[in-house]
Scaffold this motif. Structure first.
Motif, PDB file in Angstrom:
ATOM      1  N   LEU A   1       0.810  -1.204   0.000  1.00 23.82           N
ATOM      2  CA  LEU A   1       0.000   0.000   0.000  1.00 23.82           C
ATOM      3  C   LEU A   1       0.852   1.266   0.000  1.00 23.82           C
ATOM      4  O   LEU A   1       0.394   2.322  -0.405  1.00 23.82           O
ATOM      5  N   ARG A   2       2.078   1.175   0.459  1.00 24.10           N
ATOM      6  CA  ARG A   2       2.907   2.361   0.636  1.00 24.10           C
ATOM      7  C   ARG A   2       3.997   2.493  -0.429  1.00 24.10           C
ATOM      8  O   ARG A   2       4.926   3.271  -0.254  1.00 24.10           O
ATOM      9  N   VAL A   3       3.889   1.783  -1.530  1.00 21.86           N
ATOM     10  CA  VAL A   3       4.943   1.790  -2.541  1.00 21.86           C
ATOM     11  C   VAL A   3       5.176   3.203  -3.076  1.00 21.86           C
ATOM     12  O   VAL A   3       6.312   3.684  -3.105  1.00 21.86           O
ATOM     13  N   PHE A   4       4.120   3.886  -3.485  1.00 25.39           N
ATOM     14  CA  PHE A   4       4.293   5.207  -4.084  1.00 25.39           C
ATOM     15  C   PHE A   4       4.668   6.248  -3.034  1.00 25.39           C
ATOM     16  O   PHE A   4       5.357   7.220  -3.342  1.00 25.39           O
ATOM     17  N   GLU A   5       4.239   6.038  -1.820  1.00 25.03           N
ATOM     18  CA  GLU A   5       4.652   6.915  -0.718  1.00 25.03           C
ATOM     19  C   GLU A   5       6.164   6.817  -0.517  1.00 25.03           C
ATOM     20  O   GLU A   5       6.856   7.838  -0.390  1.00 25.03           O
ATOM     21  N   LEU A   6       6.686   5.609  -0.512  1.00 26.30           N
ATOM     22  CA  LEU A   6       8.125   5.407  -0.361  1.00 26.30           C
ATOM     23  C   LEU A   6       8.891   5.906  -1.587  1.00 26.30           C
ATOM     24  O   LEU A   6       9.957   6.508  -1.459  1.00 26.30           O
ATOM     25  N   LEU A   7       8.325   5.688  -2.785  1.00 25.38           N
ATOM     26  CA  LEU A   7       8.968   6.191  -3.997  1.00 25.38           C
ATOM     27  C   LEU A   7       9.029   7.713  -3.998  1.00 25.38           C
ATOM     28  O   LEU A   7      10.016   8.299  -4.446  1.00 25.38           O
ATOM     29  N   LEU A   8       7.986   8.360  -3.495  1.00 24.96           N
ATOM     30  CA  LEU A   8       7.982   9.824  -3.422  1.00 24.96           C
ATOM     31  C   LEU A   8       9.081  10.316  -2.481  1.00 24.96           C
ATOM     32  O   LEU A   8       9.821  11.252  -2.814  1.00 24.96           O
ATOM     33  N   LEU A   9       9.200   9.688  -1.335  1.00 19.57           N
ATOM     34  CA  LEU A   9      10.251  10.081  -0.394  1.00 19.57           C
ATOM     35  C   LEU A   9      11.638   9.845  -0.995  1.00 19.57           C
ATOM     36  O   LEU A   9      12.516  10.706  -0.913  1.00 19.57           O
ATOM     37  N   MET A  10      11.826   8.705  -1.627  1.00 21.14           N
ATOM     38  CA  MET A  10      13.128   8.392  -2.222  1.00 21.14           C
ATOM     39  C   MET A  10      13.443   9.334  -3.384  1.00 21.14           C
ATOM     40  O   MET A  10      14.601   9.729  -3.563  1.00 21.14           O
ATOM     41  N   SER A  11      12.449   9.713  -4.169  1.00 19.86           N
ATOM     42  CA  SER A  11      12.710  10.640  -5.270  1.00 19.86           C
ATOM     43  C   SER A  11      13.111  12.012  -4.738  1.00 19.86           C
ATOM     44  O   SER A  11      13.960  12.687  -5.327  1.00 19.86           O
ATOM     45  N   ASN A  12      12.521  12.439  -3.627  1.00 18.35           N
ATOM     46  CA  ASN A  12      12.913  13.716  -3.033  1.00 18.35           C
ATOM     47  C   ASN A  12      14.322  13.646  -2.454  1.00 18.35           C
ATOM     48  O   ASN A  12      15.082  14.612  -2.559  1.00 18.35           O
TER      49      ASN A  12
ATOM     50  N   ILE B   1      14.841  16.319 -15.199  1.00 15.33           N
ATOM     51  CA  ILE B   1      14.313  14.968 -15.438  1.00 15.33           C
ATOM     52  C   ILE B   1      13.874  14.321 -14.128  1.00 15.33           C
ATOM     53  O   ILE B   1      12.788  13.735 -14.040  1.00 15.33           O
ATOM     54  N   ALA B   2      14.708  14.446 -13.090  1.00 10.74           N
ATOM     55  CA  ALA B   2      14.375  13.839 -11.796  1.00 10.74           C
ATOM     56  C   ALA B   2      13.150  14.505 -11.166  1.00 10.74           C
ATOM     57  O   ALA B   2      12.307  13.825 -10.573  1.00 10.74           O
ATOM     58  N   SER B   3      13.010  15.823 -11.300  1.00 10.65           N
ATOM     59  CA  SER B   3      11.847  16.489 -10.710  1.00 10.65           C
ATOM     60  C   SER B   3      10.584  16.153 -11.492  1.00 10.65           C
ATOM     61  O   SER B   3       9.496  16.036 -10.917  1.00 10.65           O
ATOM     62  N   GLY B   4      10.689  15.967 -12.807  1.00 12.63           N
ATOM     63  CA  GLY B   4       9.538  15.519 -13.590  1.00 12.63           C
ATOM     64  C   GLY B   4       9.111  14.111 -13.195  1.00 12.63           C
ATOM     65  O   GLY B   4       7.914  13.813 -13.078  1.00 12.63           O
ATOM     66  N   THR B   5      10.096  13.253 -12.970  1.00  7.61           N
ATOM     67  CA  THR B   5       9.794  11.890 -12.508  1.00  7.61           C
ATOM     68  C   THR B   5       9.158  11.918 -11.124  1.00  7.61           C
ATOM     69  O   THR B   5       8.200  11.189 -10.860  1.00  7.61           O
ATOM     70  N   ALA B   6       9.679  12.768 -10.247  1.00  8.04           N
ATOM     71  CA  ALA B   6       9.111  12.885  -8.901  1.00  8.04           C
ATOM     72  C   ALA B   6       7.674  13.410  -8.966  1.00  8.04           C
ATOM     73  O   ALA B   6       6.816  12.974  -8.202  1.00  8.04           O
ATOM     74  N   LEU B   7       7.402  14.333  -9.896  1.00  7.29           N
ATOM     75  CA  LEU B   7       6.032  14.837 -10.050  1.00  7.29           C
ATOM     76  C   LEU B   7       5.105  13.735 -10.556  1.00  7.29           C
ATOM     77  O   LEU B   7       3.952  13.640 -10.116  1.00  7.29           O
ATOM     78  N   LEU B   8       5.599  12.882 -11.447  1.00  7.37           N
ATOM     79  CA  LEU B   8       4.802  11.751 -11.916  1.00  7.37           C
ATOM     80  C   LEU B   8       4.488  10.798 -10.765  1.00  7.37           C
ATOM     81  O   LEU B   8       3.354  10.341 -10.606  1.00  7.37           O
ATOM     82  N   VAL B   9       5.490  10.503  -9.951  1.00  4.84           N
ATOM     83  CA  VAL B   9       5.277   9.647  -8.773  1.00  4.84           C
ATOM     84  C   VAL B   9       4.278  10.303  -7.819  1.00  4.84           C
ATOM     85  O   VAL B   9       3.404   9.629  -7.265  1.00  4.84           O
ATOM     86  N   LEU B  10       4.375  11.623  -7.649  1.00  5.84           N
ATOM     87  CA  LEU B  10       3.446  12.354  -6.790  1.00  5.84           C
ATOM     88  C   LEU B  10       2.016  12.242  -7.311  1.00  5.84           C
ATOM     89  O   LEU B  10       1.087  11.976  -6.538  1.00  5.84           O
TER      90      LEU B  10
ATOM     91  N   GLU C   1      -3.006   6.242  -3.622  1.00  5.04           N
ATOM     92  CA  GLU C   1      -2.972   6.140  -2.169  1.00  5.04           C
ATOM     93  C   GLU C   1      -3.688   7.284  -1.463  1.00  5.04           C
ATOM     94  O   GLU C   1      -3.982   7.190  -0.290  1.00  5.04           O
ATOM     95  N   GLY C   2      -3.904   8.386  -2.150  1.00 11.92           N
ATOM     96  CA  GLY C   2      -4.564   9.527  -1.530  1.00 11.92           C
ATOM     97  C   GLY C   2      -3.575  10.447  -0.828  1.00 11.92           C
ATOM     98  O   GLY C   2      -2.392  10.154  -0.703  1.00 11.92           O
ATOM     99  N   LEU C   3      -4.097  11.572  -0.394  1.00 14.39           N
ATOM    100  CA  LEU C   3      -3.285  12.593   0.264  1.00 14.39           C
ATOM    101  C   LEU C   3      -3.024  12.210   1.713  1.00 14.39           C
ATOM    102  O   LEU C   3      -3.898  11.677   2.376  1.00 14.39           O
ATOM    103  N   ARG C   4      -1.822  12.498   2.200  1.00 17.17           N
ATOM    104  CA  ARG C   4      -1.486  12.247   3.603  1.00 17.17           C
ATOM    105  C   ARG C   4      -0.820  13.483   4.177  1.00 17.17           C
ATOM    106  O   ARG C   4       0.062  14.066   3.562  1.00 17.17           O
ATOM    107  N   VAL C   5      -1.210  13.857   5.370  1.00 13.03           N
ATOM    108  CA  VAL C   5      -0.665  15.040   6.027  1.00 13.03           C
ATOM    109  C   VAL C   5       0.827  14.886   6.268  1.00 13.03           C
ATOM    110  O   VAL C   5       1.592  15.851   6.157  1.00 13.03           O
ATOM    111  N   GLN C   6       1.261  13.690   6.578  1.00 13.96           N
ATOM    112  CA  GLN C   6       2.669  13.453   6.881  1.00 13.96           C
ATOM    113  C   GLN C   6       3.575  13.754   5.693  1.00 13.96           C
ATOM    114  O   GLN C   6       4.770  13.936   5.856  1.00 13.96           O
TER     115      GLN C   6
END
Length: 154
Positions: A8-19, A40-49, A56-61
């Motif tokens: 369930l947290r794959v994209f959450e972890l990918l977002l953190l790792m991309s940042n 390129i990396a920020s575009g990829t991070a935006l895609l992951v976001l 997964e939806g929005l999370r305050v954390q």
């Protein structure tokens, strides 16, 4: 953390790792060589976001990584169009920004661990569990709260 929570947290972890990767690219690459890789990396991070928000939806954390992703993309787009962008920022300010970003990303990782995503199991048994919404209308009572005061409610 069990396997279902990790899935369930794959994209959450990918977002953190991309940042973390974006911050690492910014710190490690020289100014002349970082424009295209960060774009390129920020575009990829935006895609992951975007995928994270949809799946997964929005999370305050994760508000800091959301903002950091958008700031990196905006900065890299601005840097591509303005060749002299960000050259006059003092090193002290840049260093402070890097340190604050690293600390906030570490804090985000701690919050992700402290407040994990969980799913409740489906209720089992013969009785229904949940809520229902009912709309009751009393046709025998006069309507006194309506502005027009039409009489009985239809």
């Amino acid at each position: 953390m069990n396997e279902e929570e990790l899935i369930l947290r794959v994209f959450e972890l990918l977002l953190l790792m991309s940042n973390i990767g974006l911050l690492g690219l910014t710190v490690l690459l020289k100014k002349e060589r970082r424009r295209v890789p960060i774009f390129i990396a920020s575009g990829t991070a935006l895609l992951v976001l975007a995928i994270h928000w949809k799946v997964e939806g929005l999370r305050v954390q994760l508000f800091f990584p959301y903002g950091l992703t958008i700031l990196f993309l905006a900065g890299s787009i601005y840097g591509c169009f303005k060749k002299t962008a960000f050259r006059h920022i003092p090193r002290f300010i840049l260093g402070l920004a890097y340190i604050v970003s690293a600390v906030m990303l570490a804090l985000t990782a701690c919050l992700m661990y402290a407040f994990p995503v969980f799913q409740l199991p489906e209720p089992s048994g013969e009785h229904k569990v949940g809520t229902q919404v009912f709309h009751f209308v009393d046709k025998g009572r006069d309507e006194i709260f309506d502005e027009k005061k039409r009489g009985k409610e239809n």
